[in-house]
Design a protein around this motif. Structure first.
Motif, PDB file in Angstrom:
ATOM      1  N   PRO A  73       0.812  -1.220   0.000  1.00  0.00           N
ATOM      2  CA  PRO A  73       0.000   0.000   0.000  1.00  0.00           C
ATOM      3  C   PRO A  73       0.841   1.264   0.000  1.00  0.00           C
ATOM      4  CG  PRO A  73      -0.006  -1.012   2.167  1.00  0.00           C
ATOM      5  CD  PRO A  73       0.724  -1.956   1.253  1.00  0.00           C
ATOM      6  N   GLN A  74       0.203   2.350  -0.448  1.00  0.00           N
ATOM      7  CA  GLN A  74       0.907   3.614  -0.604  1.00  0.00           C
ATOM      8  C   GLN A  74       1.249   4.284   0.713  1.00  0.00           C
ATOM      9  OE1 GLN A  74      -1.331   6.670  -2.590  1.00  0.00           O
ATOM     10  NE2 GLN A  74      -3.255   5.911  -1.779  1.00  0.00           N
ATOM     11  N   GLN A  75       0.513   4.075   1.784  1.00  0.00           N
ATOM     12  CA  GLN A  75       0.737   4.625   3.116  1.00  0.00           C
ATOM     13  C   GLN A  75       0.458   6.120   3.216  1.00  0.00           C
ATOM     14  OE1 GLN A  75       4.607   3.416   4.423  1.00  0.00           O
ATOM     15  NE2 GLN A  75       4.163   1.259   4.104  1.00  0.00           N
ATOM     16  N   PHE A  76       0.762   6.901   2.232  1.00  0.00           N
ATOM     17  CA  PHE A  76       0.439   8.327   2.199  1.00  0.00           C
ATOM     18  C   PHE A  76       0.607   8.801   0.759  1.00  0.00           C
ATOM     19  CE2 PHE A  76       4.877   8.936   1.730  1.00  0.00           C
ATOM     20  CZ  PHE A  76       5.029  10.172   1.151  1.00  0.00           C
ATOM     21  N   HIS A  77       0.020   9.958   0.457  1.00  0.00           N
ATOM     22  CA  HIS A  77       0.325  10.613  -0.807  1.00  0.00           C
ATOM     23  C   HIS A  77       0.041  12.095  -0.657  1.00  0.00           C
ATOM     24  CE1 HIS A  77      -4.041  10.091  -1.513  1.00  0.00           C
ATOM     25  NE2 HIS A  77      -3.928  11.148  -2.291  1.00  0.00           N
ATOM     26  N   LEU A  78       0.618  12.878  -1.540  1.00  0.00           N
ATOM     27  CA  LEU A  78       0.411  14.327  -1.551  1.00  0.00           C
ATOM     28  C   LEU A  78      -0.646  14.675  -2.590  1.00  0.00           C
ATOM     29  CD1 LEU A  78       4.145  15.494  -1.536  1.00  0.00           C
ATOM     30  CD2 LEU A  78       2.578  15.416   0.415  1.00  0.00           C
ATOM     31  N   ASP A  79      -1.573  15.551  -2.234  1.00  0.00           N
ATOM     32  CA  ASP A  79      -2.489  16.162  -3.188  1.00  0.00           C
ATOM     33  C   ASP A  79      -1.969  17.571  -3.440  1.00  0.00           C
ATOM     34  OD1 ASP A  79      -4.169  13.991  -3.325  1.00  0.00           O
ATOM     35  OD2 ASP A  79      -5.765  14.873  -2.118  1.00  0.00           O
ATOM     36  N   LEU A  80      -1.656  17.872  -4.691  1.00  0.00           N
ATOM     37  CA  LEU A  80      -1.136  19.189  -5.057  1.00  0.00           C
ATOM     38  C   LEU A  80      -2.172  19.894  -5.916  1.00  0.00           C
ATOM     39  CD1 LEU A  80       2.468  18.024  -6.015  1.00  0.00           C
ATOM     40  CD2 LEU A  80       1.676  18.923  -3.817  1.00  0.00           C
ATOM     41  N   GLU A  81      -2.700  21.008  -5.417  1.00  0.00           N
ATOM     42  CA  GLU A  81      -3.708  21.762  -6.149  1.00  0.00           C
ATOM     43  C   GLU A  81      -3.031  22.624  -7.202  1.00  0.00           C
ATOM     44  OE1 GLU A  81      -6.196  25.201  -4.518  1.00  0.00           O
ATOM     45  OE2 GLU A  81      -7.457  23.417  -4.227  1.00  0.00           O
ATOM     46  N   VAL A  82      -3.549  22.550  -8.436  1.00  0.00           N
ATOM     47  CA  VAL A  82      -2.953  23.281  -9.552  1.00  0.00           C
ATOM     48  C   VAL A  82      -4.030  24.040 -10.319  1.00  0.00           C
ATOM     49  CG1 VAL A  82      -1.048  21.640  -9.785  1.00  0.00           C
ATOM     50  CG2 VAL A  82      -3.110  21.309 -11.134  1.00  0.00           C
ATOM     51  N   ASP A  83      -3.629  25.115 -10.988  1.00  0.00           N
ATOM     52  CA  ASP A  83      -4.557  25.890 -11.804  1.00  0.00           C
ATOM     53  C   ASP A  83      -4.796  25.229 -13.156  1.00  0.00           C
ATOM     54  OD1 ASP A  83      -4.836  27.857  -9.844  1.00  0.00           O
ATOM     55  OD2 ASP A  83      -3.075  28.933 -10.578  1.00  0.00           O
ATOM     56  N   ASP A  84      -3.760  24.636 -13.733  1.00  0.00           N
ATOM     57  CA  ASP A  84      -3.859  24.002 -15.049  1.00  0.00           C
ATOM     58  C   ASP A  84      -3.279  22.594 -14.953  1.00  0.00           C
ATOM     59  OD1 ASP A  84      -3.227  23.069 -17.713  1.00  0.00           O
ATOM     60  OD2 ASP A  84      -3.477  25.134 -18.412  1.00  0.00           O
ATOM     61  N   ILE A  85      -4.158  21.613 -14.941  1.00  0.00           N
ATOM     62  CA  ILE A  85      -3.719  20.243 -14.708  1.00  0.00           C
ATOM     63  C   ILE A  85      -2.859  19.709 -15.849  1.00  0.00           C
ATOM     64  CG2 ILE A  85      -5.662  18.928 -15.670  1.00  0.00           C
ATOM     65  CD1 ILE A  85      -5.594  17.456 -12.847  1.00  0.00           C
ATOM     66  N   ASP A  86      -3.132  20.130 -17.082  1.00  0.00           N
ATOM     67  CA  ASP A  86      -2.335  19.647 -18.211  1.00  0.00           C
ATOM     68  C   ASP A  86      -0.907  20.189 -18.143  1.00  0.00           C
ATOM     69  OD1 ASP A  86      -4.468  18.162 -19.294  1.00  0.00           O
ATOM     70  OD2 ASP A  86      -5.243  19.928 -20.334  1.00  0.00           O
ATOM     71  N   GLU A  87      -0.768  21.473 -17.802  1.00  0.00           N
ATOM     72  CA  GLU A  87       0.577  22.046 -17.662  1.00  0.00           C
ATOM     73  C   GLU A  87       1.317  21.414 -16.491  1.00  0.00           C
ATOM     74  OE1 GLU A  87       0.822  26.300 -17.564  1.00  0.00           O
ATOM     75  OE2 GLU A  87      -0.590  26.514 -19.230  1.00  0.00           O
ATOM     76  N   ALA A  88       0.607  21.190 -15.386  1.00  0.00           N
ATOM     77  CA  ALA A  88       1.246  20.576 -14.213  1.00  0.00           C
ATOM     78  C   ALA A  88       1.695  19.154 -14.534  1.00  0.00           C
ATOM     79  CB  ALA A  88       0.288  20.590 -13.031  1.00  0.00           C
ATOM     80  N   ARG A  89       0.856  18.417 -15.248  1.00  0.00           N
ATOM     81  CA  ARG A  89       1.229  17.048 -15.622  1.00  0.00           C
ATOM     82  C   ARG A  89       2.458  17.062 -16.525  1.00  0.00           C
ATOM     83  NH1 ARG A  89      -2.176  12.613 -19.213  1.00  0.00           N
ATOM     84  NH2 ARG A  89      -0.346  11.320 -19.601  1.00  0.00           N
ATOM     85  N   PHE A 122       1.369  10.578  -6.130  1.00  0.00           N
ATOM     86  CA  PHE A 122       0.876  11.891  -5.730  1.00  0.00           C
ATOM     87  C   PHE A 122      -0.189  12.291  -6.738  1.00  0.00           C
ATOM     88  CE2 PHE A 122       4.337  12.881  -8.623  1.00  0.00           C
ATOM     89  CZ  PHE A 122       3.907  13.994  -9.342  1.00  0.00           C
ATOM     90  N   CYS A 123      -1.052  13.226  -6.351  1.00  0.00           N
ATOM     91  CA  CYS A 123      -2.141  13.650  -7.226  1.00  0.00           C
ATOM     92  C   CYS A 123      -2.004  15.121  -7.564  1.00  0.00           C
ATOM     93  CB  CYS A 123      -3.493  13.424  -6.545  1.00  0.00           C
ATOM     94  SG  CYS A 123      -3.863  11.684  -6.256  1.00  0.00           S
ATOM     95  N   LEU A 124      -2.276  15.438  -8.811  1.00  0.00           N
ATOM     96  CA  LEU A 124      -2.407  16.822  -9.260  1.00  0.00           C
ATOM     97  C   LEU A 124      -3.898  17.083  -9.341  1.00  0.00           C
ATOM     98  CD1 LEU A 124       0.243  16.723 -12.122  1.00  0.00           C
ATOM     99  CD2 LEU A 124       0.527  17.683  -9.829  1.00  0.00           C
ATOM    100  N   CYS A 125      -4.384  18.018  -8.534  1.00  0.00           N
ATOM    101  CA  CYS A 125      -5.818  18.254  -8.394  1.00  0.00           C
ATOM    102  C   CYS A 125      -6.193  19.600  -8.996  1.00  0.00           C
ATOM    103  CB  CYS A 125      -6.205  18.246  -6.915  1.00  0.00           C
ATOM    104  SG  CYS A 125      -5.712  16.739  -6.043  1.00  0.00           S
ATOM    105  N   ARG A 126      -7.259  19.593  -9.786  1.00  0.00           N
ATOM    106  CA  ARG A 126      -7.773  20.854 -10.346  1.00  0.00           C
ATOM    107  C   ARG A 126      -8.404  21.686  -9.246  1.00  0.00           C
ATOM    108  NH1 ARG A 126      -9.555  17.163 -14.403  1.00  0.00           N
ATOM    109  NH2 ARG A 126      -8.485  17.578 -16.358  1.00  0.00           N
TER     110      ARG A 126
END
Length: 128
Positions: A73-89, A122-126
């Motif tokens: 299991p992952q145990q933890f992850h970071l959610d990172l809020e971004v303005d433009d998910i495509d650019e962040a990806r 980790f997640c990139l969140c809109r």
């Protein structure tokens, strides 16, 4: 009592700190500081512009999670809020991350799951 550091175990603290420093200082994440403020052989710290810092600790023999495999299991992850998910990806991939999957919910809110160079999800969140 307060949280000073969020510590992430990894095989190469300097490399993973550079990854997150580059990712968090980019324009797609809102310009969080992302400055490396402490660097030793087994520990590197990244300032997030106030509040807790991200710290990367040497973990010889580190075995990354196998998300979403429940046997590791992952145990933890970071959610990172971004303005433009495509650019962040695109930035994350340029820095060495790997795309896993995208989730789109109601009203266009969504996120993408990525894997950092050491294997942590980790997640990139809109922003809503």
């Amino acid at each position: 009592m307060r949280v000073s550091d969020i510590v992430i175990d990894c095989p190469d603290p300097a490399a993973l700190a550079r990854f997150y420093s580059g990712l968090l200082s980019g324009p797609t994440t809102g310009g969080i500081a992302g400055e490396i403020v402490r660097e030793e052989d087994d520990w590197v710290t990244v300032d997030l512009g106030g509040g807790p810092r991200l710290a990367f600790q040497l973990a010889p023999g580190h075995v990354p999670p196998a998300w979403p495999d429940p046997s590791r299991p992952q145990q933890f992850h970071l959610d990172l809020e971004v303005d433009d998910i495509d650019e962040a990806r695109a930035l994350a991939e340029t820095l060495g991350a790997r795309f896993v999957e995208e989730h789109v919910g109601e009203r266009g809110y969504g996120f993408v799951v990525m894997i950092d160079p050491a294997g942590h999800p980790f997640c990139l969140c809109r922003t809503e």
